[in-house]
Write a protein that holds these residues in place. Structure first.
Motif, short mmCIF file in Angstrom:
data_model
loop_
_atom_site.label_atom_id
_atom_site.label_comp_id
_atom_site.label_asym_id
_atom_site.label_seq_id
_atom_site.Cartn_x
_atom_site.Cartn_y
_atom_site.Cartn_z
N SER A 21 0.83 -1.21 0.00
CA SER A 21 0.00 0.00 0.00
C SER A 21 0.86 1.26 0.00
O SER A 21 0.62 2.22 -0.75
N TYR A 24 2.52 1.84 -3.47
CA TYR A 24 1.61 2.41 -4.47
C TYR A 24 1.34 3.89 -4.20
O TYR A 24 1.29 4.70 -5.14
N SER A 28 2.61 7.42 -6.65
CA SER A 28 1.70 8.39 -7.26
C SER A 28 1.62 9.71 -6.52
O SER A 28 1.16 10.70 -7.08
N GLN A 62 4.13 -7.45 -7.27
CA GLN A 62 3.58 -6.08 -7.36
C GLN A 62 4.64 -5.07 -7.77
O GLN A 62 4.31 -4.00 -8.29
N GLN A 65 4.53 -4.01 -11.43
CA GLN A 65 3.40 -3.13 -11.73
C GLN A 65 3.66 -1.72 -11.24
O GLN A 65 3.33 -0.73 -11.91
N ILE A 66 4.29 -1.61 -10.08
CA ILE A 66 4.62 -0.28 -9.53
C ILE A 66 5.62 0.43 -10.44
O ILE A 66 5.50 1.64 -10.70
#
Length: 589
Positions: A21, A24, A28, A62, A65-66
């Protein structure tokens, strides 16, 4: 035993969910990086059950993807006020500190104003009638005066006659930064650059030929028909004849009117444009490159005595790269020419992502020395730069006769549960516990630096250290420190990440095998490396010595520049009799 194992597994699962969490969010949201560091601190808290636990596969999956999310984002314009001052305009722009040194520049500023970081600003660029006013304005930034903006004329050394257009105007304004004790001055030309859009508009609206567009562009940029003639390799009469055709088609009658029309067209074409900040350029303007056998380029520079005896300089991944002027003076007086290589991945030296940092740097050092014919010389290394040099010496025993290393070299067995800066602790710990996670962290931190400016990176590196922070806030050597940071980071986060895979083994083998004199100069306020432990680890030869630099921390390279230079020269003079040029001052050593 089984119940305890289950509890550890549950704890790991909870911490890894929080970690994903936080990753991510930080990918951003620029302000979420501190939260990510706090999450990593909890995940790798010393002596906790989760500290030694491997990342679960779900977390590792993950990370890719990050990375995609980060790569797809446009970092936008920097939020750093100094960087924004030169990015938000499409014209030549630079930032000067209150002491008259260039802090940073955009690409047009570097080209048009010949500005380089940490070099003194050329006040001759200011029209003589405005020079005193401009100097007073700079002084007011240091004293935090009330005047915030002035307009000055730039004197670009053009002939002042009736055919020359007016000298360009520029605005000078005070820019404040929370990370500095004084304001800086943004000098931004009020001239708009010519673009291909202007060419198209000139051809469509006025029916100009390509040749007429080209001479219009040259006149707009040079503002002097004689300069245009020289640039085109033709006569003044030919240029004046060609401009008459442009006058007729644009319905203007003289150069001033034509200049007004061209300026309006350029302004319209640049309404939504911004400038590119110069991320890395050699502060001294001495950079050269050579092409290796595999086609990759290696960049290098030099400092000291131009005709002096050679000294090889190999940097690490810290903020030490180009030596401050006060240090260069000492090397020049000692008759030493410092050949400073940019290792692969740094500055403009191309790297090979398929091989590790040490192997890449080792071959680059050997190719560099072969290219310049360097052999049997002393060397200065900075931090992990010694590892690459040691590896090169293993292949070329006659390469180096003495070495002086500046700064500590991180060893994986250094305890990280002591009171060290939190960002350093996380970098070291995550780099060695989970390289994939560290690469993701590096990507996020790198994107953050693009968004909020390089001072953000330096700020995190220094922490709240009372030794370093006042020196950095004072602006001393600010241009060189920023340039060194860009030198490390300019080619992206992958280079930064791979540097942390370096270990000490090549150094130990070099010092054990080759008993040439080695001097280690280290800061006395380093929270990571206990001095006695470091000395004990590397004291493998009687010819190895260690000196602490009093009152220095992370930016010792700049704060103790003179003392470092004197110690290095003294070391080389003792290690290689006759190599150092003797002076009355040196005779007192």
């Amino acid at each position: 035993m089984g119940e305890n194992s289950d509890r550890v597994s549950e704890l790991l699962a909870e911490l890894d969910i929080e970690l994903v969490s936080a990753l991510y969010r930080a990918a951003s949201e620029p302000d979420a990086l501190d939260n990510l560091v706090a999450t990593l601190e909890e995940r790798y808290r010393p002596k906790s059950p989760a500290e030694s636990g491997e990342l679960r596969d779900a977390v590792t999956k993950q990370l890719g993807q990050i990375a995609t999310i980060i790569d797809d984002q446009d970092p936008g314009m920097s939020r750093d006020p100094l960087e924004r001052a030169v990015e938000e305009v499409p014209t030549a722009a630079i930032v000067i500190d209150p002491f008259g040194k260039v802090v940073l520049t955009n690409e047009l500023g570097a080209r048009v104003l010949a500005a380089r970081p940490d070099q003194g600003f050329d006040f001759d660029l200011i029209d003589p009638g405005y020079r005193t006013q401009f100097r007073d304005f700079i002084a007011s930034a240091r004293l935090r005066g009330n005047q915030r903006r002035i307009i000055v004329r730039l004197d670009m050394n053009r002939d002042e006659d009736e055919s020359a257009a007016p000298i360009e105007l520029a605005e000078a304004m005070i820019v404040e930064s929370a990370r500095r004790d004084h304001g800086c001055i943004a000098l931004r030309a009020l001239e708009i650059p010519w673009t291909k859009t202007v060419d198209a508009q000139m051809q469509e609206a006025f029916g100009l030929t390509r040749a007429e567009c080209e001479i219009s562009r040259q006149f707009y940029e040079l503002r002097d028909t004689r300069a245009v003639a020289a640039d085109r390799g033709t006569t003044l009469a030919t240029v004046q004849t060609q401009l008459k055709s442009v006058f007729a088609k644009t319905q203007t009658t003289n150069q001033a009117q034509l200049l007004q029309v061209l300026s309006l067209l350029c302004a319209r074409a640049n309404l939504d444009k911004k400038s590119r900040l110069v991320r890395w350029s050699n502060p001294l303007g001495r950079e050269a490159t050579f092409t290796r056998s595999d086609g990759r380029e290696i960049a290098y520079s030099w400092q000291g005595a131009e005709d002096g005896k050679p000294v090889l300089v190999v940097h690490g991944h810290t903020l030490g790269h180009m030596f401050p002027p006060e240090a260069e003076r000492i090397y020049r007086e000692a008759g030493l020419k410092l050949y400073i290589i940019s290792r692969p991945g740094f500055g403009h030296s191309q790297y090979d992502p398929k091989i590790d940092a040490v192997a890449d740097s080792t071959s680059a050092i050997l190719d560099f020395c072969d290219h310049l014919g360097l052999i049997e010389m002393p060397a200065i290394t900075v931090s992990t730069g010694l590892v690459s040099l040691a590896s090169a010496c293993k292949q070329r025993a006659d390469l180096i006769r003495a070495v002086a290393n500046l700064g500590y070299i991180y060893f994986p067995d250094v305890p990280l549960d002591q009171d060290i800066r939190r960002y350093q602790r996380m970098v070291f710990k995550v780099a060695h516990r989970s390289p994939p996670l560290f690469r993701a962290f590096s990507r996020i931190a790198y994107r953050n630096m693009q968004r909020v400016g390089v001072d953000w990176y330096i700020d995190r590196l220094l922490g709240e250290d009372a030794i370093d922070r006042p020196f950095f806030r004072s602006g001393a050597n600010a241009g060189l420190i920023r340039a060194a940071t860009h030198h490390v980071l300019t080619q992206g986060p992958e280079v930064y990440a791979r540097e942390h895979s370096i270990t000490r083994e090549p150094i130990l083998r070099m010092l054990e095998r080759d008993p040439f004199p080695a001097l280690f100069l280290v800061p006395d306020h380093d929270r990571v490396h206990p001095f006695e432990d470091f000395r004990r680890n590397l004291s493998v030869s009687e010819r190895t010595s260690f000196v602490e630099l009093p009152g220095t921390g992370e930016i010792y390279f700049y704060k103790a520049a003179e003392e470092i230079a004197r110690q290095v020269v003294r070391h080389f003079d003792k290690a290689i009799p006759g190599y150092v040029k003797q002076t009355p001052e040196r005779a007192m050593f």
